[in-house]
Design an enzyme around this catalytic site. Structure first.
Site, mmCIF file in Angstrom:
data_model
loop_
_atom_site.group_PDB
_atom_site.id
_atom_site.type_symbol
_atom_site.label_atom_id
_atom_site.label_comp_id
_atom_site.label_asym_id
_atom_site.label_seq_id
_atom_site.Cartn_x
_atom_site.Cartn_y
_atom_site.Cartn_z
ATOM 1 N N GLY A 251 0.847 -1.179 0.000
ATOM 2 C CA GLY A 251 0.000 0.000 0.000
ATOM 3 C C GLY A 251 0.883 1.229 0.000
ATOM 4 O O GLY A 251 2.081 1.126 -0.216
ATOM 5 N N SER A 252 0.300 2.383 0.239
ATOM 6 C CA SER A 252 1.108 3.612 0.260
ATOM 7 C C SER A 252 0.241 4.795 0.661
ATOM 8 O O SER A 252 -0.975 4.772 0.495
ATOM 9 C CB SER A 252 1.713 3.916 -1.125
ATOM 10 O OG SER A 252 2.461 2.849 -1.631
ATOM 11 N N ASN A 253 0.917 5.833 1.140
ATOM 12 C CA ASN A 253 0.345 7.175 1.202
ATOM 13 C C ASN A 253 1.215 8.074 0.329
ATOM 14 O O ASN A 253 2.432 7.892 0.257
ATOM 15 C CB ASN A 253 0.392 7.757 2.616
ATOM 16 C CG ASN A 253 -0.289 6.885 3.648
ATOM 17 O OD1 ASN A 253 -1.439 6.527 3.499
ATOM 18 N ND2 ASN A 253 0.437 6.562 4.711
ATOM 19 N N ASN A 523 -4.586 4.552 -1.023
ATOM 20 C CA ASN A 523 -4.986 3.248 -1.577
ATOM 21 C C ASN A 523 -6.477 3.049 -1.726
ATOM 22 O O ASN A 523 -6.902 1.970 -2.153
ATOM 23 C CB ASN A 523 -4.383 2.077 -0.790
ATOM 24 C CG ASN A 523 -2.883 2.185 -0.652
ATOM 25 O OD1 ASN A 523 -2.357 2.160 0.448
ATOM 26 N ND2 ASN A 523 -2.191 2.338 -1.770
ATOM 27 N N ARG A 552 -7.418 4.750 7.170
ATOM 28 C CA ARG A 552 -6.186 5.476 6.819
ATOM 29 C C ARG A 552 -6.478 6.604 5.836
ATOM 30 O O ARG A 552 -5.898 7.692 5.932
ATOM 31 C CB ARG A 552 -5.153 4.490 6.263
ATOM 32 C CG ARG A 552 -3.815 5.114 5.920
ATOM 33 C CD ARG A 552 -2.703 4.061 5.875
ATOM 34 N NE ARG A 552 -3.041 2.934 5.034
ATOM 35 C CZ ARG A 552 -2.816 2.858 3.701
ATOM 36 N NH1 ARG A 552 -2.251 3.873 3.077
ATOM 37 N NH2 ARG A 552 -3.137 1.777 3.027
#
Length: 804
Positions: A251-253, A523, A552
């Site tokens: 995943g990622s931000n 995501n 998130r």
């Protein structure tokens, strides 16, 4: 100012060496025995063969690779990656060559970095099939832009030569593979095969077990065959869960801020990808420079030749794993009495049988047949949770457009050469190479960009409505996985005029947001990239609209929208956001939890006191964080989402809903009591600081790790491995990996801070095996050395001149 004033004597000596080396590389005149740093090992000195590069190492083992052309740049990159990651790289090359069973046994398991295969045999059968079909060779022969560019081919050629040169001139010391016979030289084709594996991770790579195990059915009556298998509703839920961001291992931000929100009117970018901490899907840091052509710094996935996430002097970008589904299924109507033939417009068409043979460790050959159709391979499922039985009447073929895409690294090269977010968008339009990520970017002029420019099957909602099978009508709305009627040519995927390959969306159909005050993604789909400027109008295959966001995503939007509204932002604000470790779930649930605690736990007043005093963060020093974390995991795992909250989700208020913890729901008191009992049984004080029980062990030393899990919504994501007997969370499976906070101040050099959480080398004997992990524990950063003057001033400067 004279160099004598700027540098002490030893630094001036190294500076002279570097200057001579740079000139030699640029002119292509490296001598056969170039001078080296006085402490340099003999084995690093060049021989008198072809390719060459200069590698300047600065703090924490970050290499700055200087070369005169793309082949030489690839050479230096392959050399430097091998020096840090030889065992992990060699293991990956075994995988893409289908040789794992021979060395590790058929029943062993790969690390999961290059496919979803659950056994070495399954992995080998798939990748041997790719080799036997000449799939990658055909892609390499495809002219650009549909195929890879000449520059990329040169990078791959050089990378293989650099890897081989390092292997030839150095002794492997990593205990994971020292002396192993499977650590061998590679070819440029091997490098391309690894790139192919990365490209199909979300498509064929997700179905490897299903592809390699698919078998025509034994004789069975059509009536019974039609009744076999899970219901469409069960498969729809399985597909939803399979593709849900909260269940992903990556995943990622990422957030870009425009000049309207910053202190100096220039852009800012914070990239925070969440990737595995072990194995072949790790990042590796470098700077790549070809004078006058390319100058980029950032992170590469291991085995790739380019910087994938990074920055230059004018633009910075990051990626987040996207919600677009890079595959679809075609449901085949089989010819009666012949399960290896299917009907298209009433005419029979035979499947193609591909026999694949793999050698087991004892040399025993294992032969299996894979079955291919005009749409792609027949698959028996997408993992164990989503079976797709091959019956006497029906089979399922998987279409993966990224099986024709070897362009991802060309997209990265386009970013590396970009001078603005407009150039980033143009690189995406021209190359169309990203298989499973979004792009978020900012530039020195104050512009921002978000684009979901994925290579996706061209599944329009109209096509899905017209051509979905009964299974597809259940699965597509729930997950974005289309199941189309393969018996009609009118249900084939169409083409967009601006697409570089048939059957995919062109850039004009993709979600894009330009020049918003902030553009953020964590995501979820593109819908709330900016909560004040929601995106819509895209097809379901890209993602959903008007549905609940992850914790998130909600927390990230709250944080970055507040930052944008406050204004005056600098790189320091990005650094604070990365390590704020705020728990959005606590903001929504903790007041109700604390209020209900005495009644739920009348015999545990200490637990209620600890939760009431908790600061609502997952900082290493936070007391009560571990208790809330264990409660929240148990609560969300056992109580359906619809029963967790008093106020349900509203698309009109997507960031603030759902909210209001329903403490009266069945399961609340039990989850809280179980969390307390679990910690007491493990001998963990309820108010123990998180650092004592969330850590990794490197070199026999515990290194504390902050951050929290997906369900808590912490920006600094940490998916840790729970081992109560070992002291709590004793390792990180995946989470925050390569972080970059980038801005500009009007000078020639970007203002950049970086952090590679698991450090540069997998070799426990390397000085760079855990040095950045220790920085991460202390929430400290590496000041990026991008400009030459900063590289040359590094107190850790070490120069290595390498040549084939």
């Amino acid at each position: 100012m004279h160099l004598r004033t700027l540098f002490p004597r030893r630094s001036r000596r190294r500076l002279a060496l570097v200057g001579a080396s740079l000139a030699a590389v640029t002119a292509g005149l490296l001598p056969a025995a170039a001078a080296a740093d006085p402490g340099q090992d003999r084995e690093h000195r060049p021989s008198d063969r072809g390719l060459s590069a200069v590698i300047r190492y600065t703090e924490h083992g970050v290499p700055h690779i200087l070369a005169k052309d793309y082949a030489d740049l690839g050479f230096g990159t392959g050399w430097a990656q091998a020096a840090d990651q030889i065992c992990v790289l060699a293991d990956g090359f075994l995988t893409v060559n289908g040789e794992r069973s021979r060395h590790f046994g058929a029943t062993g398991a790969p690390d999961g970095s290059l496919s979803s295969a659950t056994s070495n045999l399954s992995s080998d059968l798939y990748f041997r099939g790719v080799k036997g079909a000449g799939t990658v060779e055909a892609l390499l022969r495809t002219p650009a832009p549909a195929g890879p560019s000449g520059e990329l081919k040169e990078l791959m050629r050089g990378w293989a030569a650099g890897y081989n040169a390092w292997l030839r001139k150095n002794r492997v010391t990593d205990p994971a593979c020292a002396g192993a016979g499977w650590v061998r030289p590679v070819t440029a084709l091997d490098v391309a095969r690894r790139g192919f594996a990365v490209s199909v991770l979300g498509g064929q790579g997700r179905a490897v077990d299903g592809i390699t195990a698919a078998r025509p059915p034994a004789a069975a009556s059509p009536a019974r065959a039609a009744a076999d298998g899970p219901s469409p509703e069960a498969l729809a839920e399985a597909a939803r869960a399979l593709f849900a961001p909260e269940n992903a291992t990556m995943g990622s931000n990422a957030v870009a801020f425009s000049g309207a929100t910053t202190a100096n009117g220039r852009g800012l970018l914070l990239g925070n990808p969440h990737y595995p901490w072990q194995g072949g899907r790790r990042f590796w840091q470098s700077q790549q420079t070809i004078p006058g052509e390319l100058n980029v710094s950032g992170a590469s996935l291991l085995g790739t030749t380019v910087v994938g996430i990074g920055f230059n002097d004018r633009v910075a970008w990051s990626h987040t794993v996207a919600t677009g589904v890079p595959l679809n299924l075609h449901q085949l109507t089989l010819v009666p009495g012949d399960p290896t033939a299917y009907l298209v417009d009433g005419k029979p068409e035979r499947m193609t049988a591909r026999e694949v043979t793999v050698a087991d460790r004892d040399g025993t050959p294992v032969t299996r047949t894979q079955w291919w159709t005009r749409y792609g391979p027949v698959t028996g499922g997408l993992g164990a949770s989503l079976p797709l039985p091959w019956t006497a009447t029906t089979a399922y073929a998987l279409n993966d457009p990224n099986a024709a895409n070897l362009r991802g690294s060309d997209t990265a090269l386009g970013f590396a050469r970009a001078r603005s977010t407009r150039d980033v968008a143009e690189a995406l339009r021209r190359t169309q190479g990203l298989p499973w990520v979004n792009t978020v970017a900012a530039d020195a002029a104050g512009h921002t960009y978000f684009g979901q420019a994925q290579v996706l099957p061209r599944i329009t909602d109209e096509l899905a409505e017209r051509c979905s099978t009964p299974l597809g009508r259940a699965v597509y709305p729930a997950s974005g996985v289309a199941v189309l009627d393969g018996s009609r040519t009118e249900c084939a995927l169409g083409s967009d005029p601006d697409a570089v390959q048939p059957g995919i969306f062109g850039p004009a159909r993709m979600p894009v947001l330009r020049d918003a005050p902030y553009a953020v993604n964590s995501n979820d789909s593109a819908w709330l990239t900016n909560a004040d400027r929601p995106l819509s109008g895209y097809e379901r295959v890209f993602g959903n609209i008007g549905t609940p966001r992850s914790m998130r995503t909600r927390g990230g939007i709250e944080d970055v929208s507040a930052m944008a509204a406050r204004g005056g932002l600098t790189v320091a604000d990005l650094q604070r956001q990365q390590f704020a470790n705020r728990v959005p779930a606590a903001g929504l649930a903790a007041p109700d939890l604390v209020a209900a605690c005495p009644a739920a736990l009348p015999a545990e007043p200490e637990a209620c006191r600890v939760l009431g005093a908790w600061d609502g963060t997952m900082d290493s020093g936070s007391r009560g964080a571990l208790l809330f974390d264990r409660f929240w995991r148990k609560f969300t795992a056992s109580v359906p989402v619809a029963q967790q909250w008093k106020v349900p989700f509203s698309a009109a208020d997507p960031v603030r809903t759902p909210r209001g913890l329903d403490t009266g729901t069945a399961g609340f008191a039990k989850a809280l009591a179980d969390a307390v009992a679990e910690l007491r049984a493990a001998g963990i004080p309820l108010d123990a600081p998180l650092r004592d029980h969330q850590f990794v062990v490197r070199g026999g030393e515990r290194i504390p790790v902050s951050g929290g899990t997906e369900s808590l919504g912490v920006w600094n994501k940490t998916e840790a491995v729970w081992n109560a007997a070992g002291g709590g969370y004793v390792e990180v499976a995946h989470g925050t990996s390569h972080v970059q906070a980038v801005g500009w101040d009007g000078g020639r050099c970007p203002v950049a801070r970086t952090l590679l959480t698991y450090s540069q080398s997998s070799n426990p004997l390397s000085p760079h095996h855990s040095d950045q992990t220790e920085l991460y524990a202390g929430e400290r950063w590496v000041t990026s050395r991008f400009c030459e003057k900063d590289i040359l001033r590094s107190p850790a400067l070490r120069v290595v001149v390498v040549r084939d």
